[in-house]
Design a protein around this motif. Sequence first.
Motif, PDB file in Angstrom:
ATOM      1  N   MET A  41      36.083  43.467  27.733  1.00 22.81           N
ATOM      2  CA  MET A  41      36.088  44.688  28.531  1.00 22.81           C
ATOM      3  C   MET A  41      36.696  44.397  29.902  1.00 22.81           C
ATOM      4  SD  MET A  41      32.699  46.760  27.548  1.00 22.81           S
ATOM      5  CE  MET A  41      32.298  47.082  25.829  1.00 22.81           C
ATOM      6  N   THR A  70      40.365  35.147  35.094  1.00 21.86           N
ATOM      7  CA  THR A  70      39.812  33.979  35.776  1.00 21.86           C
ATOM      8  C   THR A  70      39.715  32.821  34.788  1.00 21.86           C
ATOM      9  OG1 THR A  70      38.491  35.526  37.068  1.00 21.86           O
ATOM     10  CG2 THR A  70      37.927  33.211  37.248  1.00 21.86           C
ATOM     11  N   VAL A 107      43.555  38.091  39.712  1.00 24.13           N
ATOM     12  CA  VAL A 107      42.188  38.508  39.382  1.00 24.13           C
ATOM     13  C   VAL A 107      41.665  39.380  40.510  1.00 24.13           C
ATOM     14  CG1 VAL A 107      41.732  36.381  38.128  1.00 24.13           C
ATOM     15  CG2 VAL A 107      41.033  36.554  40.484  1.00 24.13           C
ATOM     16  N   GLY A 108      40.644  40.155  40.206  1.00 23.90           N
ATOM     17  CA  GLY A 108      40.059  40.991  41.242  1.00 23.90           C
ATOM     18  C   GLY A 108      38.838  41.679  40.692  1.00 23.90           C
ATOM     19  N   TRP A 114      37.664  44.523  40.072  1.00 26.43           N
ATOM     20  CA  TRP A 114      38.005  45.935  39.858  1.00 26.43           C
ATOM     21  C   TRP A 114      38.493  46.036  38.425  1.00 26.43           C
ATOM     22  CZ3 TRP A 114      38.062  50.866  41.263  1.00 26.43           C
ATOM     23  CH2 TRP A 114      39.070  51.698  40.778  1.00 26.43           C
ATOM     24  N   PRO A 115      37.962  46.962  37.634  1.00 23.29           N
ATOM     25  CA  PRO A 115      38.390  47.042  36.236  1.00 23.29           C
ATOM     26  C   PRO A 115      39.832  47.503  36.147  1.00 23.29           C
ATOM     27  CG  PRO A 115      36.873  48.832  36.773  1.00 23.29           C
ATOM     28  CD  PRO A 115      36.921  47.946  37.965  1.00 23.29           C
ATOM     29  N   ASN A 150      30.530  35.030  29.686  1.00 21.87           N
ATOM     30  CA  ASN A 150      30.975  34.588  31.010  1.00 21.87           C
ATOM     31  C   ASN A 150      29.959  34.955  32.087  1.00 21.87           C
ATOM     32  OD1 ASN A 150      32.681  33.491  32.934  1.00 21.87           O
ATOM     33  ND2 ASN A 150      33.826  35.400  33.210  1.00 21.87           N
ATOM     34  N   ASP A 204      26.667  31.851  35.875  1.00 20.47           N
ATOM     35  CA  ASP A 204      26.013  31.690  37.185  1.00 20.47           C
ATOM     36  C   ASP A 204      25.180  32.916  37.555  1.00 20.47           C
ATOM     37  OD1 ASP A 204      28.456  32.948  39.380  1.00 20.47           O
ATOM     38  OD2 ASP A 204      28.820  32.674  37.255  1.00 20.47           O
ATOM     39  N   GLU A 205      25.783  34.108  37.366  1.00 22.67           N
ATOM     40  CA  GLU A 205      25.049  35.328  37.715  1.00 22.67           C
ATOM     41  C   GLU A 205      23.909  35.582  36.734  1.00 22.67           C
ATOM     42  OE1 GLU A 205      27.727  38.640  38.111  1.00 22.67           O
ATOM     43  OE2 GLU A 205      28.607  37.853  39.958  1.00 22.67           O
ATOM     44  N   LYS A 223      34.592  31.348  36.885  1.00 22.53           N
ATOM     45  CA  LYS A 223      34.871  31.228  38.307  1.00 22.53           C
ATOM     46  C   LYS A 223      34.533  29.831  38.805  1.00 22.53           C
ATOM     47  CE  LYS A 223      33.763  33.714  42.559  1.00 22.53           C
ATOM     48  NZ  LYS A 223      33.101  34.927  43.059  1.00 22.53           N
ATOM     49  N   TYR A 224      33.406  29.290  38.368  1.00 19.44           N
ATOM     50  CA  TYR A 224      32.983  27.989  38.888  1.00 19.44           C
ATOM     51  C   TYR A 224      33.255  26.845  37.914  1.00 19.44           C
ATOM     52  CZ  TYR A 224      30.935  30.967  42.377  1.00 19.44           C
ATOM     53  OH  TYR A 224      30.784  31.905  43.363  1.00 19.44           O
ATOM     54  N   GLN A 253      40.424  30.647  44.531  1.00 19.58           N
ATOM     55  CA  GLN A 253      41.056  31.941  44.268  1.00 19.58           C
ATOM     56  C   GLN A 253      41.941  32.368  45.438  1.00 19.58           C
ATOM     57  OE1 GLN A 253      37.418  34.102  43.412  1.00 19.58           O
ATOM     58  NE2 GLN A 253      37.956  34.325  41.266  1.00 19.58           N
TER      59      GLN A 253
HETATM   60  N1  LIG Z   1      30.084  35.223  39.515  1.00 15.30           N
HETATM   61  C1  LIG Z   1      31.108  35.119  38.701  1.00 15.30           C
HETATM   62  N2  LIG Z   1      32.166  35.928  38.876  1.00 15.30           N
HETATM   63  C2  LIG Z   1      33.209  35.808  38.035  1.00 15.30           C
HETATM   64  C3  LIG Z   1      33.222  34.852  36.986  1.00 15.30           C
HETATM   65  N3  LIG Z   1      34.398  34.986  36.323  1.00 15.30           N
HETATM   66  C4  LIG Z   1      35.094  35.969  36.943  1.00 15.30           C
HETATM   67  N4  LIG Z   1      34.380  36.444  37.981  1.00 15.30           N
HETATM   68  C5  LIG Z   1      34.775  37.518  38.909  1.00 15.30           C
HETATM   69  O1  LIG Z   1      34.865  38.698  38.139  1.00 15.30           O
HETATM   70  C6  LIG Z   1      35.884  39.546  38.673  1.00 15.30           C
HETATM   71  C7  LIG Z   1      36.834  39.933  37.573  1.00 15.30           C
HETATM   72  O2  LIG Z   1      37.625  38.833  37.190  1.00 15.30           O
HETATM   73  P1  LIG Z   1      39.009  38.988  36.418  1.00 15.30           P
HETATM   74  O3  LIG Z   1      39.357  37.633  35.905  1.00 15.30           O
HETATM   75  O4  LIG Z   1      40.011  39.723  37.216  1.00 15.30           O
HETATM   76  O5  LIG Z   1      38.559  39.919  35.201  1.00 15.30           O
HETATM   77  P2  LIG Z   1      39.424  40.470  33.986  1.00 15.30           P
HETATM   78  O6  LIG Z   1      38.540  40.462  32.807  1.00 15.30           O
HETATM   79  O7  LIG Z   1      40.721  39.755  33.872  1.00 15.30           O
HETATM   80  O8  LIG Z   1      39.622  41.965  34.458  1.00 15.30           O
HETATM   81  P3  LIG Z   1      40.742  43.025  34.007  1.00 15.30           P
HETATM   82  O9  LIG Z   1      42.055  42.351  34.081  1.00 15.30           O
HETATM   83  O10 LIG Z   1      40.595  44.096  35.016  1.00 15.30           O
HETATM   84  O11 LIG Z   1      40.374  43.472  32.643  1.00 15.30           O
HETATM   85  C8  LIG Z   1      36.531  38.750  39.798  1.00 15.30           C
HETATM   86  O12 LIG Z   1      35.934  39.185  41.003  1.00 15.30           O
HETATM   87  C9  LIG Z   1      36.158  37.329  39.493  1.00 15.30           C
HETATM   88  O13 LIG Z   1      36.107  36.544  40.658  1.00 15.30           O
HETATM   89  C10 LIG Z   1      32.089  34.007  36.826  1.00 15.30           C
HETATM   90  O14 LIG Z   1      32.008  33.152  35.962  1.00 15.30           O
HETATM   91  N5  LIG Z   1      31.068  34.174  37.714  1.00 15.30           N
END
Ligand SMILES: Nc1nc2c(ncn2[C@@H]2O[C@H](COP(=O)(O)OP(=O)(O)OP(=O)(O)O)[C@@H](O)[C@H]2O)c(=O)[nH]1
Length: 595
Positions: free
Chosen positions: A9, A16, A28-29, A31-32, A114, A117-118, A145-146, A430
Motif C-alpha cells: 500500500m 525506503t 521517499v517521503g 505521503w502516500p 515493515n 521500530d514503530e 529506515k533503520y 535520507q
Molecule cells: N519508522 C519507520 N519509518 C519508516 C520505515 N520505513 C519507511 N519509513 C518512513 O515511511 C515513509 C514512507 O516511506 P516510502 O519509502 O516513501 O514509502 P513507499 O511505500 O515507497 O510510499 P509510496 O511510494 O508513496 O507508495 C517515509 O517517511 C519513511 O521515512 C521504518 O522501517 N520505520
Amino acid sequence: MRCVALLGMPNTGKSTFFNRFTGASARVGNWPGITIDLMAAKIPLGGHVVKVVDLPGIYDFHGFSEDEKVVRRFLENNSIDLLVIVLNGNQLERQLSLALQARQVGLRAVLLLNMSDEAKRAGITVDTEKMAAGLGMPVVWVSAKYGEGFSAATQVISSALYSGCPTDPASLRANLAADDEIEDALQHIMKSAVQIPKYMPEGVTTRIDRILLHPVLGLPLFFLIMFLLFQSIFTLSKPLQDAMAWLLQQARTFALEPLVSGLPLWMQGLLLDGIYNGVGTVAAFVPVIVLFFLVMTVVEDSGYLSRAAYLMDAMMARLGLDGRSFVMLLMGFGCNVPALMGTRIMRSRALRLLTMLVIPFSLCSARLQVFLFIITAIFTAQAAPAVLFSLYLLSFAVALLTAMLFKSQFLSSEPFIIELPPYRLPTVRQMILRGWQEVRHFLKRASKFITAGVVAVWFLTHLPSDVPPGSVDTLAGSIGALLSPVLSPIGIDSQLAIVLIFGFVAKEIVIGSLAAIYGLEGGALMGLMAQKLDWVQAYSFMLFTLIYTPCLSAVATLRSEAKSYLFMLASVGWSLLLAWLVSFGFYQGARLLGY
Ligand SMILES: Nc1nc2c(ncn2[C@@H]2O[C@H](COP(=O)(O)OP(=O)(O)OP(=O)(O)O)[C@@H](O)[C@H]2O)c(=O)[nH]1
Ligand SMILES: [Mg+2]
C-alpha cells in the motif's frame, strides 16, 4: 534475469526498503503516492544478477487510479519471479488483504512487515510462523529506515526466488476471489497470529496534532511555519551563495584562465565569459537549492505535508480542488515535474486536470534562483525577504485564481479521505540521499539545457562580430526588437526578452544567459543589473518569469500526463496571457503612481 517486484500500500516504506536493499536513491517521503513510476535496479543476489522493481503503492488489485493501473499493467505484462510485499506492521488489519490477494492470483510472494521500530514501540507482536502458515508465504519483520532485519529478509527473498518457476498471472482481476472470502481469511490470521495492545497510550503524534491541527490555530500556524522556513532559507542563502561564487572565481583565475590563454580570443570569450560565467553563476545557487530541498525533505518526511492537505482541504474544495491539490502545489515549490506526476493518485480525471492546470504556477526552485539573484541585486537587504515572500503569495494567488476561473470546466466529485501518517524524523542518511539527488539533478540539467542555452545566447548576442556585443544590432537585438511591442509595455527590454525566450526551456538559463550576455558573473553582474533596472522593471520581470510557464520539461510532462496536446497548449497559452496581464497591470499601475 530474475525479477523481483516490491508491492504494497502507499507509504509503507517500499522505496525506503528498495534504496537500502539495492543502493539506489529512489525518492521517499511521508505521503502516500511519492513513487509515481516504476524504478528498477540490478543487484547480485545468491550468485545471480536480479532485477528489483520499486512500484507505486496500491490499495488493492481492483484499484482504478492511474497509479494502480501502472502497477496492474506491470504485473500483467511482465513475468515476475517474486513479489516482495511490504506492509506497515502497525496497520496489519487493513493491509494484510493485499498479501491475501497476491496469494489468490497465484503470485509467488514473501511478506515483509515493515516499521518494526514503530511496531515495537506500540507493543504490537506477531507470531510470524503462524502468519506465514496462514498466508502460505514467508513472513519477516524489517525496519527499512533503520536497516533492521535485512539479513533475514535477504535470505528469505533469495531462497524464495530460486525455488520453483516464475508465475504468470494472465489476468489479475479475473482470478480474485470474492472480497468476503478474503475478509474471513484475514480475520482468522489476525486472531491467531497478531496481538495488538487493547489500549494504545496517547502517542507523540496525537499530542503534536492537537496543536498543529487545531481548528482555529492550525492554518495560521501552518502559514507561520512556512514563512519561517522560507525566511531561514533566505537568510542562509546569501553567505552560501557568496562562498560558492568565491570558489568559482578562484577556479577561474587560477585554473581556467591559464589553461585557455593560448586559444583565440573569441574562443576564450565563449569559454570563459559565456559558458563558465553562465553555468558558474547558476552553480553558485546549488548550495541554496540543496538547502531548500533539505527543508522540503523535513516538511515532507515529517508527515506535516499530509496535515497541510487536511488543513487546506475545505478551502481548496471551494475552488474545485482538494487537499491533495494543495500538497501538489507545495511539492511544486521543489520542482513542478514530480508534482504534476504526483496527481496520479487522483482518480477523477477532471480533478487531475484542474490540479495540473494550477501546478505550473508553483514557484519552483529554478525560479527561486532567478528571484534570489534579482532580489539581491535590486532590493535592500531589509526588503528582500518580504519581496520573495510576496512572490510566493502571488504564486498561490494566480494558482487559486486559475482554479476559480476554470473549475466549472472540470467538475468532479471524488471524495477525499486523507490518512494522517505518524510524525517521523528523517534520518541523516535520507537527508544526504536527497541532497545528492538534487546535485545530480542540477548536473543533469546543466549538461542538458543550461550549457547549450548559454552558448546559444552568447552567439546570438555576439553575432554579427562587427557590432558591439549585446547591442541592438546583434541577432538577439533584432529578435528583441520584434518582441518589443509586446514586452516594452511591461518594462522588459530586448536583452531581457532574449533571456525570457530561453527561460522557456529552463529557468536556470535565465541568470546563466544574463551572465553570458554581459560577460560578467556573480556580484559584478548584480551591480550591472542594479544600474540597468529600477525596482518596478525588476519586479515586473519577476512576475512574468513566475507566471509564463515553468520549463520545457514541465510542459512535456503536462502533455504526457494529460495525454492531450490541446490541454498542454491551453495551459501554456493561459499562462502566457496571465503573465502578461499581471505584469502589465503591475508595471503600468506602478508607473501611474509615479514609481
Ligand atoms: N519508522 C519507520 N519509518 C519508516 C520505515 N520505513 C519507511 N519509513 C518512513 O515511511 C515513509 C514512507 O516511506 P516510502 O519509502 O516513501 O514509502 P513507499 O511505500 O515507497 O510510499 P509510496 O511510494 O508513496 O507508495 C517515509 O517517511 C519513511 O521515512 C521504518 O522501517 N520505520
Ligand atoms: Mg515509494
